[in-house]
Design a protein around this motif. Sequence first.
Motif, PDB file in Angstrom:
ATOM      1  N   SER A   1      43.173  48.397  43.821  1.00  0.00           N
ATOM      2  CA  SER A   1      44.049  47.228  43.989  1.00  0.00           C
ATOM      3  C   SER A   1      44.963  47.127  42.778  1.00  0.00           C
ATOM      4  O   SER A   1      44.488  47.007  41.651  1.00  0.00           O
TER       5      SER A   1
ATOM      6  N   PRO B   1      47.464  45.058  40.705  1.00  0.00           N
ATOM      7  CA  PRO B   1      47.982  43.683  40.587  1.00  0.00           C
ATOM      8  C   PRO B   1      49.508  43.658  40.441  1.00  0.00           C
ATOM      9  O   PRO B   1      50.089  44.521  39.794  1.00  0.00           O
TER      10      PRO B   1
ATOM     11  N   ALA C   1      45.813  43.351  33.483  1.00  0.00           N
ATOM     12  CA  ALA C   1      46.046  44.166  34.681  1.00  0.00           C
ATOM     13  C   ALA C   1      45.825  45.651  34.365  1.00  0.00           C
ATOM     14  O   ALA C   1      45.241  46.391  35.168  1.00  0.00           O
TER      15      ALA C   1
ATOM     16  N   HIS D   1      49.085  37.792  49.661  1.00  0.00           N
ATOM     17  CA  HIS D   1      49.398  39.160  49.325  1.00  0.00           C
ATOM     18  C   HIS D   1      50.388  39.812  50.268  1.00  0.00           C
ATOM     19  O   HIS D   1      50.975  40.826  49.917  1.00  0.00           O
TER      20      HIS D   1
ATOM     21  N   GLN E   1      47.048  36.284  42.295  1.00  0.00           N
ATOM     22  CA  GLN E   1      46.918  37.251  43.387  1.00  0.00           C
ATOM     23  C   GLN E   1      45.461  37.550  43.710  1.00  0.00           C
ATOM     24  O   GLN E   1      44.744  38.148  42.904  1.00  0.00           O
TER      25      GLN E   1
ATOM     26  N   ILE F   1      42.524  39.525  45.352  1.00  0.00           N
ATOM     27  CA  ILE F   1      42.302  40.919  45.755  1.00  0.00           C
ATOM     28  C   ILE F   1      42.265  40.956  47.289  1.00  0.00           C
ATOM     29  O   ILE F   1      41.623  40.127  47.921  1.00  0.00           O
TER      30      ILE F   1
ATOM     31  N   ARG G   1      36.289  40.227  41.189  1.00  0.00           N
ATOM     32  CA  ARG G   1      37.733  40.078  40.997  1.00  0.00           C
ATOM     33  C   ARG G   1      38.219  38.748  41.595  1.00  0.00           C
ATOM     34  O   ARG G   1      39.042  38.054  41.009  1.00  0.00           O
TER      35      ARG G   1
ATOM     36  N   THR H   1      40.040  35.679  39.630  1.00  0.00           N
ATOM     37  CA  THR H   1      41.310  35.065  40.036  1.00  0.00           C
ATOM     38  C   THR H   1      41.159  33.549  40.162  1.00  0.00           C
ATOM     39  O   THR H   1      42.028  32.794  39.738  1.00  0.00           O
TER      40      THR H   1
END
Lengths: 448, 391
Positions: free
Chosen positions: A168, A170, A190, B100, B124, B126, B137, B141
């Motif tokens: 993934s 960012p 990131a 996203h 953002q 995942i 993750r 976030t």
Amino acid sequence: MSTVASAPVKANRLKTSSLNNQLVNDYWAEVFEAKQNGKLVCWYEGVAINPLMQAADVAWVHGEAWSALLAARNNEEPAQTAAEHRGYLKELCSYARTHIGCGVLAQKRGAEASGSSFADALGAGLLGERVPAPDMFISAYPYCSTGQQWDEMLYRLFGKRIPIFNISVPWVWGNKKDSQYLGGSEFNEAVQFMVRQLRECMNFIAEHTGRKYDFDRLCEIMSYVKQAGRLRMEAMDLCMAKPAPASFFDWTTSLAPVNFIKGGPAIVDYFTKVKAEVQERLAAGEGAVRNEQYRLFWDGIMNWNKIGWLANKFAGYEANMVAGRYTHMGFWHEWESIDVQDPLAGMAINYLVCPINLSAPLMIEEIIKLCRKYEIDGMVLHAARTCRAFSNPQYLIAEAVQKRLGIPVAFIEGDMVDESFYKDEIVSSRVEAMLEAIESRRRAGIAA
Amino acid sequence: MPAQAILAQFEAAAEGPLSWATEWKRTHGTRLLGTFPMHFPGEMAHAAGCLPLILQEQQDPITVGHGMIYPFYCGYTRSIVDQACKGEFEALDAIMFGDHCVQVLGAADVVRAKLPNTWVHFYQLISSMSDPWSLSRARETFAQLKAGIEEMTGQPLADDAIRSSIRLFNRNRDLLRQLYELRREGRIQFSARQMQLAVKSSMVMDKALHNELLKQLLAQLLSARPSTGSGVRVYLSGHFCQAPKTGILDLIEDCGGIVVDDDLYHGTRFISTDVDEVGDPLTALAQWYLARNLKVPCPTRVDQKADWETYLLGAMERAKAEGMIVLMAKFCEPHMYYYPEIKEAFERRGVPHLLIETEHELNMLEGLRTRVESFLEVVKRRAGAPTRRVA
Ligand code: SF4
Ligand code: SF4
């Protein structure tokens, strides 16, 4: 303003670019032979993660390269039709539609569903018969959800049996006050997240090859990539000269070696030769177009069906497309960040700042720097119909360059590999209007 | 309050979300925090004393927005850009989003550019759901989002406050699910339009107020005797960020369909999953984010553990639906990708479906009537005949 001459005008393309064809052919030849040579094959799209595969002796098929190859050989249609028959609508990314269409054709052969061959992908085309189906997928698509889902669709199309690894990436947005290009706490975080995933990806590859991951080999490959990246940027820098010895169209035809060709002496050699030719032209005062009157910037992704056509078209206007977001803001352009002893962070940085993954304010600053550097008179924005990732910030970019640099712009419609979206008359009238605006600015003594 | 009056309140919030929220701000002094659909938890904003408001597609024609976004984008993103360009988000104190889909990313950039004085943040989430680090993750976030909200309000956000908002939001989802369940069972009469108003207003209104209205509504509906109307049992699928035009819903029912269930975002998708009410709220929210994709798979995510088409076939069976109408917002890429998977699975099982592509501008209702009528005819005939299964 000069108009298109009645005799067709040809762009003065770099001769060394033709060496690129050899590299591309060698790459595909190796891909075709991969299974016979006992290699596993990985399918992926987007940023250049191929060094990860190369270090583990895994062959790779880059989806965009494959779709672009089909388009270049006028063979995209059967795949696009197959995709359409399965229900994929025309408004979906044409790269993905073409690539998935190949998968659909391969699946139709039943036995091949397990992924042993890719026959029929081009009708009776010899080329398609020899492209191997995947043994693994790695998805590392920056910014564009369509890119990530393209991999997912392939995974589903091949019966969910082939292992997939997702990285993934960012988006570089910038909530924090310290956010800046290549810097700030969010960006650093990131990079760290990316490095963690790249390490996991190496484990994934090792697990499927059954061999320990060769990190030293990755370092060695990345040293070639770094050199190629440096030489390419240096050669492009030489185009600050007037007339510019090479054009954006030359740089688009030179992308393969920094995108999906094997990292090794050949890519370094290639850019050494390209740079030498650019230097020779510079010394001789030779430009990429005859009688360069206008210096333009190309924003957006390339229209692969139309490269030669567009190069000649702009040459006909005595307009040199000197630089572009696609070519100048990606493809190992941040080569300096690569530490060849430990290349993962540098790789992550290059992936993160590829030409679509910066949010508009950061992207616009980089574009403005390039416009100033190359003394750009006007900007062409290619609104690629099925690539919203590239189209997204274009109005903001146009607004910024018009306001801050005072340069006129032309929006043109087209697409990556779906020719039906390109309308030449509209392109001509928009470009001519822009050139006329440049002329009137000159008459008014505004521009340089 | 009579059911009609409650529905009128829902309608006011659903159809005029910005005016409703602005009025709420004026009378209650709360900050307004706008978010994008479809995965963003409003709980944290609520816990921080804000009114979370999911920004909605508006029906007016796109005008000023044309200068900032191409026409080949979904109606939702074009409408958001248009509203931002027209200054309609001025009352919002902050806009925080995290989705996203590539098209909303484009809209996010324009929104930030057009609202220089508003707190516009992006977190953002995942979108790859089945990786070993997906949960951690997502939690990271949400932790960043929490920090962003704290920075905006200047106040620390206590875990207890988040847990209490979670309870309130769970209650809201639960009440809305009850409406669905009763409708599925035929115990209440509730049209597709009314259902949309109930869910969509929940994306706008204060949750405590919405819960109160829902409770009253449920009581009223249960006390009324449902009419024994008959029709083709229809399942609605699709339409993510934007609510389908209510005219389309009415048309389906006018043509003899009874909408019994859906997976619309302005429907089941929004209320499918509750958040754990105990323990670390950030972890609970991250778990919720992953779990809801297994409950109702979302085509904007990639998830090797989920299959949208399998889910749809199962959901239709549970709702005893006889046919499915797919509402696809024109230019919606995630939907375009997944549609062939659905089409193949449905054809294999011999389950009829109809694809309708919807557009922001066009009033396509008349042309649509004939298509819907003939589809419902086909379904009716099939339902009468023995089920044909294609191997
Ligand atoms: S839409 Fe553009 S960026 Fe996205 S997958 Fe297609 S070509 Fe790549
Ligand atoms: S998911 Fe579909 S509806 Fe939502 S923003 Fe993306 S394209 Fe638009």
